[in-house]
Design a protein around this motif. Structure first.
Motif, PDB file in Angstrom:
ATOM      1  N   LEU A 246       0.826  -1.156   0.111  1.00 38.37           N
ATOM      2  CA  LEU A 246       0.068   0.045   0.060  1.00 38.37           C
ATOM      3  C   LEU A 246       0.867   1.282  -0.090  1.00 38.37           C
ATOM      4  CD1 LEU A 246      -2.917  -0.826   2.714  1.00 38.37           C
ATOM      5  CD2 LEU A 246      -2.746  -0.917   0.170  1.00 38.37           C
ATOM      6  N   PHE A 247       0.280   2.313  -0.675  1.00 38.42           N
ATOM      7  CA  PHE A 247       1.009   3.668  -0.671  1.00 38.42           C
ATOM      8  C   PHE A 247       0.361   4.735  -0.085  1.00 38.42           C
ATOM      9  CE2 PHE A 247       2.750   0.812  -4.021  1.00 38.42           C
ATOM     10  CZ  PHE A 247       4.346   1.005  -3.780  1.00 38.42           C
ATOM     11  N   THR A 248       0.852   5.783   0.423  1.00 40.88           N
ATOM     12  CA  THR A 248       0.071   6.978   0.708  1.00 40.88           C
ATOM     13  C   THR A 248       1.054   8.041   0.185  1.00 40.88           C
ATOM     14  OG1 THR A 248       1.257   7.523   2.835  1.00 40.88           O
ATOM     15  CG2 THR A 248      -0.892   5.860   2.803  1.00 40.88           C
ATOM     16  N   ASP A 249       0.467   9.358  -0.104  1.00 43.65           N
ATOM     17  CA  ASP A 249       0.702  10.521  -0.445  1.00 43.65           C
ATOM     18  C   ASP A 249       0.103  11.489   0.285  1.00 43.65           C
ATOM     19  OD1 ASP A 249       2.648  12.365  -1.891  1.00 43.65           O
ATOM     20  OD2 ASP A 249       1.790  12.232  -3.612  1.00 43.65           O
ATOM     21  N   SER A 250       0.801  12.618   0.649  1.00 51.90           N
ATOM     22  CA  SER A 250       0.155  13.855   1.456  1.00 51.90           C
ATOM     23  C   SER A 250      -0.631  14.755   0.099  1.00 51.90           C
ATOM     24  CB  SER A 250       1.310  14.759   1.942  1.00 51.90           C
ATOM     25  OG  SER A 250       1.669  13.985   2.762  1.00 51.90           O
ATOM     26  N   ARG A 251      -1.692  15.575   0.858  1.00 48.91           N
ATOM     27  CA  ARG A 251      -2.291  16.310  -0.213  1.00 48.91           C
ATOM     28  C   ARG A 251      -1.073  17.384  -0.781  1.00 48.91           C
ATOM     29  NH1 ARG A 251      -6.831  16.507   4.348  1.00 48.91           N
ATOM     30  NH2 ARG A 251      -4.691  15.603   5.386  1.00 48.91           N
ATOM     31  N   VAL A 252      -1.829  18.089  -1.875  1.00 45.07           N
ATOM     32  CA  VAL A 252      -0.775  19.210  -2.333  1.00 45.07           C
ATOM     33  C   VAL A 252      -0.400  20.204  -1.357  1.00 45.07           C
ATOM     34  CG1 VAL A 252      -0.719  20.703  -4.412  1.00 45.07           C
ATOM     35  CG2 VAL A 252      -1.293  18.577  -4.473  1.00 45.07           C
ATOM     36  N   PHE A 253      -1.568  20.524  -0.604  1.00 47.48           N
ATOM     37  CA  PHE A 253      -1.226  21.886   0.177  1.00 47.48           C
ATOM     38  C   PHE A 253      -0.385  21.327   1.613  1.00 47.48           C
ATOM     39  CE2 PHE A 253      -5.026  20.021   1.860  1.00 47.48           C
ATOM     40  CZ  PHE A 253      -4.840  20.073   3.398  1.00 47.48           C
ATOM     41  N   LEU A 254      -0.080  20.154   1.686  1.00 47.19           N
ATOM     42  CA  LEU A 254       0.653  19.497   2.646  1.00 47.19           C
ATOM     43  C   LEU A 254       2.143  19.176   2.184  1.00 47.19           C
ATOM     44  CD1 LEU A 254      -1.786  17.935   5.214  1.00 47.19           C
ATOM     45  CD2 LEU A 254      -0.677  19.909   5.498  1.00 47.19           C
ATOM     46  N   GLY A 255       2.375  19.519   1.064  1.00 43.34           N
ATOM     47  CA  GLY A 255       3.666  19.326   0.494  1.00 43.34           C
ATOM     48  C   GLY A 255       3.732  17.943  -0.312  1.00 43.34           C
ATOM     49  N   GLY A 256       2.575  17.258  -0.441  1.00 35.68           N
ATOM     50  CA  GLY A 256       2.884  16.157  -1.375  1.00 35.68           C
ATOM     51  C   GLY A 256       2.064  16.300  -2.618  1.00 35.68           C
ATOM     52  N   GLU A 257       1.778  15.465  -3.395  1.00 35.23           N
ATOM     53  CA  GLU A 257       1.342  15.609  -4.972  1.00 35.23           C
ATOM     54  C   GLU A 257       0.005  14.817  -5.002  1.00 35.23           C
ATOM     55  OE1 GLU A 257       4.732  14.052  -7.384  1.00 35.23           O
ATOM     56  OE2 GLU A 257       5.513  16.079  -7.351  1.00 35.23           O
ATOM     57  N   SER A 258      -0.545  14.277  -3.810  1.00 30.44           N
ATOM     58  CA  SER A 258      -1.974  13.572  -4.124  1.00 30.44           C
ATOM     59  C   SER A 258      -1.828  12.436  -5.158  1.00 30.44           C
ATOM     60  CB  SER A 258      -3.023  14.696  -4.434  1.00 30.44           C
ATOM     61  OG  SER A 258      -4.081  14.036  -3.956  1.00 30.44           O
ATOM     62  N   THR A 259      -0.963  11.968  -5.163  1.00 31.93           N
ATOM     63  CA  THR A 259      -0.504  10.718  -6.227  1.00 31.93           C
ATOM     64  C   THR A 259      -1.312   9.362  -5.618  1.00 31.93           C
ATOM     65  OG1 THR A 259       1.414  10.063  -5.441  1.00 31.93           O
ATOM     66  CG2 THR A 259       1.292  11.533  -7.174  1.00 31.93           C
ATOM     67  N   SER A 260      -1.732   9.123  -4.339  1.00 32.10           N
ATOM     68  CA  SER A 260      -2.175   8.173  -3.621  1.00 32.10           C
ATOM     69  C   SER A 260      -2.942   8.607  -2.640  1.00 32.10           C
ATOM     70  CB  SER A 260      -1.264   7.252  -3.061  1.00 32.10           C
ATOM     71  OG  SER A 260      -0.205   6.707  -3.998  1.00 32.10           O
ATOM     72  N   PRO A 261      -4.199   7.668  -2.137  1.00 32.15           N
ATOM     73  CA  PRO A 261      -4.675   8.117  -0.818  1.00 32.15           C
ATOM     74  C   PRO A 261      -3.936   8.512   0.282  1.00 32.15           C
ATOM     75  CG  PRO A 261      -5.665   6.153  -1.636  1.00 32.15           C
ATOM     76  CD  PRO A 261      -4.302   6.372  -2.327  1.00 32.15           C
ATOM     77  N   PHE A 262      -4.304   9.673   1.125  1.00 35.26           N
ATOM     78  CA  PHE A 262      -3.561  10.358   2.100  1.00 35.26           C
ATOM     79  C   PHE A 262      -3.994   9.326   3.420  1.00 35.26           C
ATOM     80  CE2 PHE A 262      -7.208  12.926   1.229  1.00 35.26           C
ATOM     81  CZ  PHE A 262      -8.009  13.075   2.329  1.00 35.26           C
ATOM     82  N   PRO A 263      -3.041   9.560   4.424  1.00 35.10           N
ATOM     83  CA  PRO A 263      -3.063   8.578   5.470  1.00 35.10           C
ATOM     84  C   PRO A 263      -4.406   8.696   6.227  1.00 35.10           C
ATOM     85  CG  PRO A 263      -1.142   9.666   5.303  1.00 35.10           C
ATOM     86  CD  PRO A 263      -1.772  10.224   4.480  1.00 35.10           C
ATOM     87  N   ILE A 264      -5.105   9.774   6.436  1.00 38.30           N
ATOM     88  CA  ILE A 264      -6.473   9.820   7.141  1.00 38.30           C
ATOM     89  C   ILE A 264      -7.515   9.365   6.455  1.00 38.30           C
ATOM     90  CG2 ILE A 264      -8.361  11.380   7.698  1.00 38.30           C
ATOM     91  CD1 ILE A 264      -6.494  12.983   9.437  1.00 38.30           C
ATOM     92  N   GLN A 265      -7.373   9.012   4.911  1.00 32.53           N
ATOM     93  CA  GLN A 265      -8.449   8.113   4.275  1.00 32.53           C
ATOM     94  C   GLN A 265      -8.305   6.739   4.753  1.00 32.53           C
ATOM     95  OE1 GLN A 265      -7.212   9.962   0.343  1.00 32.53           O
ATOM     96  NE2 GLN A 265      -9.429  10.115   0.139  1.00 32.53           N
ATOM     97  N   TYR A 266      -7.032   6.165   4.589  1.00 27.62           N
ATOM     98  CA  TYR A 266      -7.007   4.879   5.228  1.00 27.62           C
ATOM     99  C   TYR A 266      -7.462   4.550   6.526  1.00 27.62           C
ATOM    100  CZ  TYR A 266      -4.087   3.376   1.090  1.00 27.62           C
ATOM    101  OH  TYR A 266      -3.581   3.148  -0.207  1.00 27.62           O
ATOM    102  N   PHE A 267      -7.221   5.699   7.332  1.00 30.69           N
ATOM    103  CA  PHE A 267      -7.715   5.349   8.937  1.00 30.69           C
ATOM    104  C   PHE A 267      -9.205   5.353   8.829  1.00 30.69           C
ATOM    105  CE2 PHE A 267      -9.883   7.676  12.304  1.00 30.69           C
ATOM    106  CZ  PHE A 267      -9.372   6.852  13.249  1.00 30.69           C
ATOM    107  N   LEU A 268      -9.823   6.241   8.035  1.00 35.80           N
ATOM    108  CA  LEU A 268     -11.364   6.158   8.127  1.00 35.80           C
ATOM    109  C   LEU A 268     -11.887   4.777   7.271  1.00 35.80           C
ATOM    110  CD1 LEU A 268     -13.351   8.267   9.125  1.00 35.80           C
ATOM    111  CD2 LEU A 268     -13.554   9.173   6.635  1.00 35.80           C
ATOM    112  N   ALA A 269     -11.110   4.418   6.568  1.00 32.15           N
ATOM    113  CA  ALA A 269     -11.426   3.272   5.845  1.00 32.15           C
ATOM    114  C   ALA A 269     -11.484   2.130   6.869  1.00 32.15           C
ATOM    115  CB  ALA A 269     -10.517   3.188   4.528  1.00 32.15           C
ATOM    116  N   GLY A 270     -10.157   2.061   7.441  1.00 30.86           N
ATOM    117  CA  GLY A 270     -10.074   0.820   8.251  1.00 30.86           C
ATOM    118  C   GLY A 270     -10.900   0.878   9.523  1.00 30.86           C
ATOM    119  N   ILE A 271     -11.263   1.948  10.307  1.00 31.52           N
ATOM    120  CA  ILE A 271     -12.047   1.872  11.259  1.00 31.52           C
ATOM    121  C   ILE A 271     -13.768   1.856  10.633  1.00 31.52           C
ATOM    122  CG2 ILE A 271     -12.693   4.589  11.372  1.00 31.52           C
ATOM    123  CD1 ILE A 271     -12.761   4.234  14.351  1.00 31.52           C
TER     124      ILE A 271
END
Length: 382
Positions: A246-271
């Motif tokens: 699995l891969f994650t990437d930060s949103r653009v405004f947080l210094g990433g490029e949004s090329t993958s889901p961001f960590p909190i999305q995975y958290f919401l999916a898991g719970i």
């Protein structure tokens, strides 16, 4: 001055920082997700995670010994992956803002789950026995003290640490669509759950209570080899020796490029999957056949608080809305919903001030590398 450091676009991050200082009202980001329980089929969950550059289908399942099919990572795997990603991302972000270049960054996140509580064998025990994070960082930076300071700051500002160490408001509601009960032709399964396997597992823990604490371990690493694409990855084992990266990437405004889901999305999916699991299990053990089951989840994230620009809650609220197709009345649905909250390890983490054991290793690797195949107990995790 670095424009990109440690695979983080620092200029974009600093622009966000300045904007937040001027307008706090724009700092609350609402993350939403809908998940469906698959009442038939080879996997138990399906959802699509949307991000700026695309989308990803995420399938989640439970092991055969807990009534699932063992065809995908478990809900707790997904949650723990998000924990590791959130913590690592926060540390890398603060290092980059300080201008500290890193060479290697790895994390081990361990949840010890009390399955006597999760399976309903002993409701007096908490569903999580312990939670620990070890971060291994390699850097030519000459101040270990400064790296330790950033580590301490990460423990305060990372969303996962805030959620674990503070009681987070969690709201739930349930909606019913009255549907006639349908019996599956395969009597072993109700709601895509093998009841016989669940009952066997419960009997095992009754007879072997010392075996009921089972570790869920994720090892992940920050990606340094290029300054584009995902920032963090981890390999998750499931089923009979299968693995998924699995891969994650930060949103653009947080210094990433949004090329993958961001960590909190995975958290919401898991719970969300964890809660749906417990709802489906509780219904199945009561002999209730569901027509359909889904959940709509939302988490509010205060970016300004993560940057330390105010002292408000980093995670102000999390909400879950169950939608249930059933022939049962609202009282039964509410009872099962409350049971889900009690048994789900992750909601326990949110609702209680939980101590997280943390350790920083500077220019040191982990004492030993966790190998999925070495943990026989891991197969029980749901």
């Amino acid at each position: 001055m670095f424009s990109t450091l440690n695979h983080i676009h620092v200029n974009e991050l600093k622009n966000t920082f300045e904007k937040l200082k001027k307008n706090e009202r724009s700092s609350i980001k609402k993350v939403n997700l809908s998940f469906d329980w698959l009442t038939k089929g080879k996997k138990q969950f399906n959802a699509t995670l949307f991000y700026e550059e695309g989308s990803q289908n995420l399938f989640v399942d439970n092991p055969k010994v807990t009534g699932g099919n063992g065809k995908a990572p478990t809900p707790l795997d997904i949650c723990n992956f998000s924990f590791a990603a959130m913590f690592t991302s926060t540390f890398a972000t603060f290092c980059s803002l300080k201008g500290i270049p890193l060479k290697k960054l790895k994390i081990r996140s361990t949840l010890e789950i009390e399955f006597a509580k999760v399976t309903g064998v002993d409701m007096s025990k908490p569903p999580i026995n312990s939670f620990s994070i070890i971060l291994s960082v390699f850097s030519d930076h000459n101040s270990k003290e400064e790296l330790q300071e950033i580590f301490e700051l990460t423990k305060k500002r990372s969303p996962i640490m805030f959620m674990a160490q503070n009681s987070i408001p969690v709201t739930t509601k349930a909606s019913i669509q009255m549907k006639p009960s349908k019996k599956e032709s395969n009597s072993k399964k109700i709601n895509n759950i093998d009841i016989e396997e669940i009952l066997k597992t419960r009997e095992y823990f009754k007879k072997n209570p010392s075996d009921s604490i089972i570790p869920c371990i994720i090892e992940g690493e920050w990606i340094f080899d290029k300054n584009e694409g995902p920032q963090f990855s981890a390999q998750i084992g499931y089923g009979n020796g299968k693995n998924l990266k699995l891969f994650t990437d930060s949103r653009v405004f947080l210094g990433g490029e949004s090329t993958s889901p961001f960590p909190i999305q995975y958290f919401l999916a898991g719970i969300s999957c964890c809660l749906l699991t417990h709802y489906a299990y509780a219904s199945s053990l009561r002999g209730i056949q569901l027509d359909h089951l889904s959940i709509e989840s939302q988490i509010d994230e205060n970016i300004t608080a993560e940057f330390g620009l105010n002292k408000k809650s980093i995670i102000p609220e999390i909400s879950f809305h169950f939608e249930v197709g059933t022939d049962q009345g609202i009282d039964v649905v509410k009872e099962i919903t409350e049971d889900c909250i009690l048994r789900c390890p992750i909601t326990y983490l949110l609702l209680n001030n939980f101590n997280v054991d943390t350790e920083l290793l500077v220019n040191q690797s982990f004492a030993h590398t966790f190998e999925f195949g070495n943990s026989e107990k891991k197969c029980f995790l749901m």
